[in-house]
Design a protein around this motif. Structure first.
Motif, PDB file in Angstrom:
ATOM      1  N   PRO A 256      43.038  39.177  45.150  1.00  0.00           N
ATOM      2  CA  PRO A 256      42.122  39.300  46.284  1.00  0.00           C
ATOM      3  C   PRO A 256      41.704  37.944  46.844  1.00  0.00           C
ATOM      4  CG  PRO A 256      40.997  39.817  44.232  1.00  0.00           C
ATOM      5  CD  PRO A 256      42.449  39.734  43.919  1.00  0.00           C
ATOM      6  N   ASN A 257      41.924  36.903  46.073  1.00  0.00           N
ATOM      7  CA  ASN A 257      41.606  35.560  46.514  1.00  0.00           C
ATOM      8  C   ASN A 257      42.748  34.940  47.316  1.00  0.00           C
ATOM      9  OD1 ASN A 257      39.509  33.779  46.619  1.00  0.00           O
ATOM     10  ND2 ASN A 257      39.834  32.877  44.602  1.00  0.00           N
ATOM     11  N   ARG A 258      43.793  35.742  47.535  1.00  0.00           N
ATOM     12  CA  ARG A 258      44.952  35.261  48.297  1.00  0.00           C
ATOM     13  C   ARG A 258      45.297  36.176  49.473  1.00  0.00           C
ATOM     14  NH1 ARG A 258      48.569  31.533  45.684  1.00  0.00           N
ATOM     15  NH2 ARG A 258      47.790  30.872  43.653  1.00  0.00           N
ATOM     16  N   ASP A 259      44.962  37.456  49.353  1.00  0.00           N
ATOM     17  CA  ASP A 259      45.394  38.400  50.392  1.00  0.00           C
ATOM     18  C   ASP A 259      44.349  38.620  51.484  1.00  0.00           C
ATOM     19  OD1 ASP A 259      43.470  40.072  49.288  1.00  0.00           O
ATOM     20  OD2 ASP A 259      44.882  41.607  48.612  1.00  0.00           O
ATOM     21  N   GLY A 260      43.260  37.831  51.444  1.00  0.00           N
ATOM     22  CA  GLY A 260      42.237  37.932  52.475  1.00  0.00           C
ATOM     23  C   GLY A 260      41.030  38.754  52.093  1.00  0.00           C
ATOM     24  N   THR A 261      41.091  39.450  50.960  1.00  0.00           N
ATOM     25  CA  THR A 261      39.958  40.265  50.530  1.00  0.00           C
ATOM     26  C   THR A 261      38.769  39.394  50.131  1.00  0.00           C
ATOM     27  OG1 THR A 261      41.464  41.999  49.761  1.00  0.00           O
ATOM     28  CG2 THR A 261      39.196  42.071  48.944  1.00  0.00           C
ATOM     29  N   ALA A 262      39.032  38.399  49.266  1.00  0.00           N
ATOM     30  CA  ALA A 262      37.990  37.462  48.856  1.00  0.00           C
ATOM     31  C   ALA A 262      38.291  36.043  49.332  1.00  0.00           C
ATOM     32  CB  ALA A 262      37.841  37.471  47.332  1.00  0.00           C
ATOM     33  N   GLY A 263      39.507  35.807  49.738  1.00  0.00           N
ATOM     34  CA  GLY A 263      39.940  34.491  50.194  1.00  0.00           C
ATOM     35  C   GLY A 263      41.426  34.533  50.506  1.00  0.00           C
ATOM     36  N   GLU A 264      41.946  33.418  51.010  1.00  0.00           N
ATOM     37  CA  GLU A 264      43.359  33.382  51.405  1.00  0.00           C
ATOM     38  C   GLU A 264      44.148  32.274  50.715  1.00  0.00           C
ATOM     39  OE1 GLU A 264      43.375  33.073  55.641  1.00  0.00           O
ATOM     40  OE2 GLU A 264      42.876  35.210  55.940  1.00  0.00           O
ATOM     41  N   ARG A 265      43.454  31.306  50.122  1.00  0.00           N
ATOM     42  CA  ARG A 265      44.171  30.160  49.556  1.00  0.00           C
ATOM     43  C   ARG A 265      44.133  30.137  48.041  1.00  0.00           C
ATOM     44  NH1 ARG A 265      41.809  25.172  52.818  1.00  0.00           N
ATOM     45  NH2 ARG A 265      43.536  24.057  51.823  1.00  0.00           N
TER      46      ARG A 265
ATOM     47  N   ILE B 141      35.597  25.652  43.397  1.00  0.00           N
ATOM     48  CA  ILE B 141      36.938  26.085  42.967  1.00  0.00           C
ATOM     49  C   ILE B 141      37.371  27.380  43.656  1.00  0.00           C
ATOM     50  CG2 ILE B 141      36.741  24.906  40.749  1.00  0.00           C
ATOM     51  CD1 ILE B 141      36.255  27.639  39.427  1.00  0.00           C
ATOM     52  N   ARG B 142      36.510  27.925  44.506  1.00  0.00           N
ATOM     53  CA  ARG B 142      36.812  29.152  45.268  1.00  0.00           C
ATOM     54  C   ARG B 142      37.077  30.338  44.341  1.00  0.00           C
ATOM     55  NH1 ARG B 142      40.485  25.653  48.565  1.00  0.00           N
ATOM     56  NH2 ARG B 142      42.225  26.801  47.669  1.00  0.00           N
ATOM     57  N   ARG B 143      36.209  30.516  43.367  1.00  0.00           N
ATOM     58  CA  ARG B 143      36.390  31.622  42.428  1.00  0.00           C
ATOM     59  C   ARG B 143      36.279  32.967  43.118  1.00  0.00           C
ATOM     60  NH1 ARG B 143      32.230  31.653  37.605  1.00  0.00           N
ATOM     61  NH2 ARG B 143      30.926  32.631  39.220  1.00  0.00           N
ATOM     62  N   GLY B 144      35.350  33.083  44.051  1.00  0.00           N
ATOM     63  CA  GLY B 144      35.302  34.273  44.888  1.00  0.00           C
ATOM     64  C   GLY B 144      34.439  35.414  44.408  1.00  0.00           C
ATOM     65  N   TYR B 145      33.660  35.221  43.347  1.00  0.00           N
ATOM     66  CA  TYR B 145      32.726  36.265  42.906  1.00  0.00           C
ATOM     67  C   TYR B 145      31.547  35.581  42.208  1.00  0.00           C
ATOM     68  CZ  TYR B 145      34.641  35.556  38.226  1.00  0.00           C
ATOM     69  OH  TYR B 145      35.021  34.993  37.030  1.00  0.00           O
ATOM     70  N   PRO B 146      30.363  36.215  42.193  1.00  0.00           N
ATOM     71  CA  PRO B 146      29.190  35.631  41.535  1.00  0.00           C
ATOM     72  C   PRO B 146      29.200  35.911  40.035  1.00  0.00           C
ATOM     73  CG  PRO B 146      28.590  37.690  42.570  1.00  0.00           C
ATOM     74  CD  PRO B 146      30.037  37.444  42.944  1.00  0.00           C
ATOM     75  N   LEU B 147      28.388  35.181  39.311  1.00  0.00           N
ATOM     76  CA  LEU B 147      28.305  35.355  37.865  1.00  0.00           C
ATOM     77  C   LEU B 147      27.862  36.765  37.505  1.00  0.00           C
ATOM     78  CD1 LEU B 147      28.514  34.011  35.083  1.00  0.00           C
ATOM     79  CD2 LEU B 147      26.118  33.302  35.336  1.00  0.00           C
ATOM     80  N   SER B 148      27.026  37.369  38.315  1.00  0.00           N
ATOM     81  CA  SER B 148      26.559  38.734  38.036  1.00  0.00           C
ATOM     82  C   SER B 148      27.718  39.722  37.984  1.00  0.00           C
ATOM     83  CB  SER B 148      25.533  39.167  39.092  1.00  0.00           C
ATOM     84  OG  SER B 148      26.101  39.114  40.394  1.00  0.00           O
ATOM     85  N   CYS B 149      28.751  39.482  38.772  1.00  0.00           N
ATOM     86  CA  CYS B 149      29.937  40.346  38.754  1.00  0.00           C
ATOM     87  C   CYS B 149      30.628  40.262  37.400  1.00  0.00           C
ATOM     88  CB  CYS B 149      30.877  39.932  39.878  1.00  0.00           C
ATOM     89  SG  CYS B 149      32.430  40.866  39.930  1.00  0.00           S
ATOM     90  N   PHE B 150      30.744  39.064  36.860  1.00  0.00           N
ATOM     91  CA  PHE B 150      31.332  38.870  35.536  1.00  0.00           C
ATOM     92  C   PHE B 150      30.514  39.598  34.474  1.00  0.00           C
ATOM     93  CE2 PHE B 150      31.194  36.466  31.551  1.00  0.00           C
ATOM     94  CZ  PHE B 150      32.530  36.479  31.176  1.00  0.00           C
ATOM     95  N   GLU B 151      29.197  39.452  34.532  1.00  0.00           N
ATOM     96  CA  GLU B 151      28.337  40.097  33.541  1.00  0.00           C
ATOM     97  C   GLU B 151      28.483  41.616  33.588  1.00  0.00           C
ATOM     98  OE1 GLU B 151      24.387  37.620  32.914  1.00  0.00           O
ATOM     99  OE2 GLU B 151      24.848  37.760  35.051  1.00  0.00           O
TER     100      GLU B 151
END
Length: 309
Positions: free
Chosen positions: A36-45, A162-172
């Motif tokens: 999703p960090n490449r296909d435009g959902t969360a990012g493209e690069r 680093i363009r991780r694309g999600y907040p820490l709360s999502c990981f938790e």
């Protein structure tokens, strides 16, 4: 300090011998996913450090079916070592990013291989909807399923860089849901990210100590050709850790970690054809030998100090 199979930390080898009573190797797969960090959902690069191979530079050929990739990987490993059991490692890109029906077909293709003792699935915490977690829980009743989550850091400023694309709360939330489903979690952490101090890196370790994770991969920051991170490095925006700095940092991390957390990785492998820095990391065996030597020296010194007191 406790020792596991001669190592001063709970190594993956020790864990696998406990679980399977023999040597087990990973067979890395590329099942044709994107991110999703490449296909435009969360990012493209993509993440700033991620190569075009989606961290699967040592995985099989995505043009081949999973079963054939497994066959080739198993043959390659057995040409060097007499191994009976393997972990099918879905490594490249985000391996839960798709409909549950598609995922089940791919996972079952790997599980059907009689030599496969477990699956390890690398993914993102924002790609674990309830149907996928439910699927993993069902498969876990047949053979062990491990879920590898790319956290890298708890610090939101670094995560944004680093363009991780999600907040820490999502990981938790992902950790909570996976554990509720009975799944083992392995967390990826990158040491040496630009702008982070040693204490900030240890804060990430301390945070993970409070969570019900089963394993961790400690990864040295690699600068790979073709990444945006490489552009920043070449412009002098940051420096990579020296060998001595990294070993010292690793020792502190291992001292901080709960002793029941399995250490799946301590350095990482940067493909030689892509690796820009640090070049010293290519000598992986030498780095690990030095780490073990330094930890043994500290253990001896601490033992003598205790006897003196």
């Amino acid at each position: 300090m406790q020792s596991w199979m001669g190592k001063p930390y709970y190594s993956l080898d020790a864990f696998l011998h406990e679980q399977f009573q023999e040597k087990v190797y990973k067979a890395a797969l590329d099942a044709g996913f994107t991110c999703p960090n490449r296909d435009g959902t969360a990012g493209e690069r993509g993440c700033i450090f991620c190569s075009a191979g989606g961290s699967g530079d040592f995985a099989g050929d995505r043009r081949l079916p999973v079963s054939l990739q497994l066959e080739q990987q198993i043959r390659r490993i057995r040409s060097r070592r007499p191994v009976k059991k393997f972990i099918a490692y879905f490594q490249a890109f985000t391996n839960t990013y798709g409909p549950a029906e598609k995922l089940e077909a791919l996972y079952r293709e790997a599980l059907s291989c009689p030599e496969v003792a477990a699956l390890s699935i690398a993914t993102r915490p924002d790609c674990l909807p309830p149907p996928v977690v439910g699927l993993l829980a069902r498969l876990n009743r047949e053979k062990p399923i491990w879920v590898e989550l790319g956290l890298q850091t708890i610090h939101e400023k670094t995560a944004a860089y680093i363009r991780r694309g999600y907040p820490l709360s999502c990981f938790e939330e992902a950790v909570k849901n996976l554990r509720a489903a009975g799944l083992d979690i392995i967390v990826h952490v990158i040491l040496g990210l630009p702008g982070e101090t040693g204490e900030q890196m240890l804060d990430t370790i301390r945070f993970l100590n409070r969570l019900p994770i089963r394993g961790i991969k400690l990864q040295l920051l690699h600068v790979l050709a073709g990444t945006d991170l490489a552009e920043d490095y070449e412009k002098g925006y940051f420096r990579v850790l020296a060998r001595e700095e990294y070993i010292e940092l690793l020792i502190h991390c291992l001292e901080e970690l709960r002793p029941d957390i399995v250490i799946h990785r301590l350095t990482g492998d940067g493909p030689k054809k892509l690796l820009i820095a640090p070049q010293w990391s290519s000598a992986k065996r030498s780095v690990l030998n030095t780490l073990h030597h330094e930890m043994a020296l500290r253990r001896t010194w601490q033992g003598r100090l205790y006897q003196t007191n």
